[in-house]
Design a protein around this motif. Sequence first.
Motif, PDB file in Angstrom:
ATOM      1  N   GLN A  64      52.461   1.498 -21.567  1.00  0.00           N
ATOM      2  CA  GLN A  64      53.169   2.647 -22.134  1.00  0.00           C
ATOM      3  C   GLN A  64      52.409   3.212 -23.325  1.00  0.00           C
ATOM      4  OE1 GLN A  64      57.056   1.066 -22.907  1.00  0.00           O
ATOM      5  NE2 GLN A  64      57.807   1.549 -20.860  1.00  0.00           N
ATOM      6  N   GLN A 113      49.524   5.242 -22.066  1.00  0.00           N
ATOM      7  CA  GLN A 113      50.003   6.505 -21.522  1.00  0.00           C
ATOM      8  C   GLN A 113      50.388   7.468 -22.644  1.00  0.00           C
ATOM      9  OE1 GLN A 113      53.380   6.209 -18.911  1.00  0.00           O
ATOM     10  NE2 GLN A 113      53.150   8.298 -18.183  1.00  0.00           N
ATOM     11  N   SER A 114      51.077   6.991 -23.660  1.00  0.00           N
ATOM     12  CA  SER A 114      51.512   7.882 -24.737  1.00  0.00           C
ATOM     13  C   SER A 114      50.337   8.420 -25.553  1.00  0.00           C
ATOM     14  CB  SER A 114      52.510   7.166 -25.657  1.00  0.00           C
ATOM     15  OG  SER A 114      51.867   6.165 -26.406  1.00  0.00           O
ATOM     16  N   ARG A 115      49.230   7.683 -25.572  1.00  0.00           N
ATOM     17  CA  ARG A 115      48.038   8.135 -26.298  1.00  0.00           C
ATOM     18  C   ARG A 115      47.074   8.930 -25.423  1.00  0.00           C
ATOM     19  NH1 ARG A 115      45.347   3.336 -28.659  1.00  0.00           N
ATOM     20  NH2 ARG A 115      46.267   2.237 -26.926  1.00  0.00           N
ATOM     21  N   GLY A 116      47.474   9.166 -24.168  1.00  0.00           N
ATOM     22  CA  GLY A 116      46.657   9.975 -23.280  1.00  0.00           C
ATOM     23  C   GLY A 116      45.494   9.233 -22.654  1.00  0.00           C
ATOM     24  N   LEU A 163      45.861   6.955 -20.339  1.00  0.00           N
ATOM     25  CA  LEU A 163      46.267   6.719 -18.950  1.00  0.00           C
ATOM     26  C   LEU A 163      47.246   7.830 -18.591  1.00  0.00           C
ATOM     27  CD1 LEU A 163      46.529   4.792 -16.438  1.00  0.00           C
ATOM     28  CD2 LEU A 163      48.424   3.725 -17.656  1.00  0.00           C
ATOM     29  N   ARG A 164      46.974   8.510 -17.481  1.00  0.00           N
ATOM     30  CA  ARG A 164      47.878   9.591 -17.087  1.00  0.00           C
ATOM     31  C   ARG A 164      47.918   9.686 -15.568  1.00  0.00           C
ATOM     32  NH1 ARG A 164      45.168  14.002 -15.463  1.00  0.00           N
ATOM     33  NH2 ARG A 164      42.976  14.165 -16.017  1.00  0.00           N
ATOM     34  N   TYR A 165      49.011  10.221 -15.089  1.00  0.00           N
ATOM     35  CA  TYR A 165      49.149  10.428 -13.654  1.00  0.00           C
ATOM     36  C   TYR A 165      48.696  11.840 -13.322  1.00  0.00           C
ATOM     37  CZ  TYR A 165      50.925  10.260  -8.929  1.00  0.00           C
ATOM     38  OH  TYR A 165      51.012  10.267  -7.563  1.00  0.00           O
ATOM     39  N   ASP A 166      47.748  11.970 -12.398  1.00  0.00           N
ATOM     40  CA  ASP A 166      47.246  13.260 -11.946  1.00  0.00           C
ATOM     41  C   ASP A 166      48.003  13.632 -10.671  1.00  0.00           C
ATOM     42  OD1 ASP A 166      45.734  15.292 -10.597  1.00  0.00           O
ATOM     43  OD2 ASP A 166      44.012  14.767 -11.870  1.00  0.00           O
ATOM     44  N   TRP A 211      46.864   7.565 -10.605  1.00  0.00           N
ATOM     45  CA  TRP A 211      46.681   7.355 -12.036  1.00  0.00           C
ATOM     46  C   TRP A 211      45.191   7.475 -12.357  1.00  0.00           C
ATOM     47  CZ3 TRP A 211      50.509   7.066 -15.497  1.00  0.00           C
ATOM     48  CH2 TRP A 211      51.782   6.814 -15.013  1.00  0.00           C
ATOM     49  N   TRP A 269      42.199   7.217 -15.687  1.00  0.00           N
ATOM     50  CA  TRP A 269      41.943   6.702 -17.021  1.00  0.00           C
ATOM     51  C   TRP A 269      40.453   6.642 -17.255  1.00  0.00           C
ATOM     52  CZ3 TRP A 269      43.775   3.995 -12.900  1.00  0.00           C
ATOM     53  CH2 TRP A 269      42.943   2.998 -12.383  1.00  0.00           C
ATOM     54  N   ASN A 270      40.069   6.510 -18.511  1.00  0.00           N
ATOM     55  CA  ASN A 270      38.679   6.338 -18.878  1.00  0.00           C
ATOM     56  C   ASN A 270      38.500   4.867 -19.246  1.00  0.00           C
ATOM     57  OD1 ASN A 270      36.265   6.063 -20.405  1.00  0.00           O
ATOM     58  ND2 ASN A 270      36.261   8.263 -20.772  1.00  0.00           N
TER      59      ASN A 270
END
Length: 113
Positions: free
Chosen positions: A4, A7-10, A12-15, A21, A23-24
């Motif tokens: 979480q 995700q909140s820090r950007g 991890l995100r769902y495309d 999902w 991520w870098n």
Amino acid sequence: EFIQSLQSRGLLRYDFYQKRWVWNEDTIRAEDITDNVLHLLSSKMNRLSDEMQMLLKVMACFGTSTNDSVISYLTQSPEFSGVRNGLEGAISDGFVIEDGVHNNFKFAHDKVR
């Protein structure tokens, strides 16, 4: 909690276009995961109810696990009457695991203790 946080820090995100999902990995690997997990755990514990905090403190006095008979005995005292409610909350929030075979309760993570 850690997922979480990512995700909140950007990180991890769902495309929705790719339907997956993204991520870098290099950026995430550069994070100090141990400190982040401990910080997240500490922050979450500070927001717990008084009953749950009391339960975790009492359990820590007994080591890594506590028997149900100890919890039952403690709830007879007005000072610790909320320990049972705290236990139920700690189990549902994932801080404590119930061992139904031996009526023991143990910390879900060694850093909780």
